[in-house]
Enzyme design. Sequence first.
Site: not given
Length: 366
Positions: A66, A68, A99, A134
């Site tokens: 989109c 931003t 991660h 992680h």
Amino acid sequence: MRVAIGSDHAGFALKEDMKRFVQSLGHEVEDMGVFTGEQPADYPDWSKKVTDSIIQGKSDRGILICGTGIGMSIAANKVPGIYAALCASEEAAKLSRLHNDANVLVLGGRTTGKDLAESIAKVWFETEAEGGRHLVRRQKVADREAEALDIGRGGKSGGRVVVMSHPLIQHKLSIVRDKDTSVKDFRDLVQEIAGLMAYEISRNLPLEEVEVETPICTTRGFSISGKKLAVVPVLRAGLGMVEGILRLVPNAKVGHIGLYRDPDSLQPVDYYCKLPNDIGERDIFILDPMLATGGSASAAISHVKRAGGIRISLVSLIAAPEGVSKVRADHPEVDIFTAALDSRLNDHGYIVPGLGDAGDRLFGTK
């Protein structure tokens, strides 16, 4: 890889560029729209098309764009099972996969140029997720997601992987791992850890209100309702955990499942199964100290299901990611409780760092 891509009007131009670029990387692209940048479009509608495709298994990953990227990332992350990362650099793209195992890449059509967007996407598609610490953190995110769903539904979704971080459990587990710990101490510690874990695994047992006569007066209290518990160790190592749980819940019935892992194929081999007749009416804790390949644990769960078991949890001291993945693939509704999630399996199917062969260390046979 199958990739779903979508945008609103502000991201249309970059979407068209990214569609061609991702195809050039060798991936199959499904354009979910929009198909023009001339008309205003609401970003949640196009986020839904892409995330639905992933959740339904039609696409492996997604790209959303989109103006931003903020609106798309917010909308996408409302969907359970979607982990969308808004990336504005190659480093962010790398870490979002390494991660966070992000399955949706979000870009800003008005804030990210074509060349940078392409370099971001290239790194994002080339990077694989890491395990170890992680994986533990990602699972905590998934657990929080499941918890929020439970709160919203007023029910229990199941399929959790719970890594218990209580200091006492972690302290005792470190001693259990030590190769110089004696057979007696090892056996005692396994029982103690199992008992401590029982407090967490019994958290969701149903209660019913009862009347209690104290020395002072009559009051109301609570009792575990229904047929209560069944504890089912996987022979032989699972036997080491039974006593620790029975000390906490002495009225639990105990079944037994005999499985061993073929040393060549690493596949489970059955040799014994004896379960309570009313197993279907009980909350069932299957005990398997080492969740390595997951073959034996999955087979044990299948045994219990064939006997009529429904409310099943798996309890392990140490798990490997491979074992967790196997059980979740075969039995996605089963909760897995473990004191540690280690990094991997070695070539012989042992958990690394692990603690060696739990059965041998429990019974002094090696």
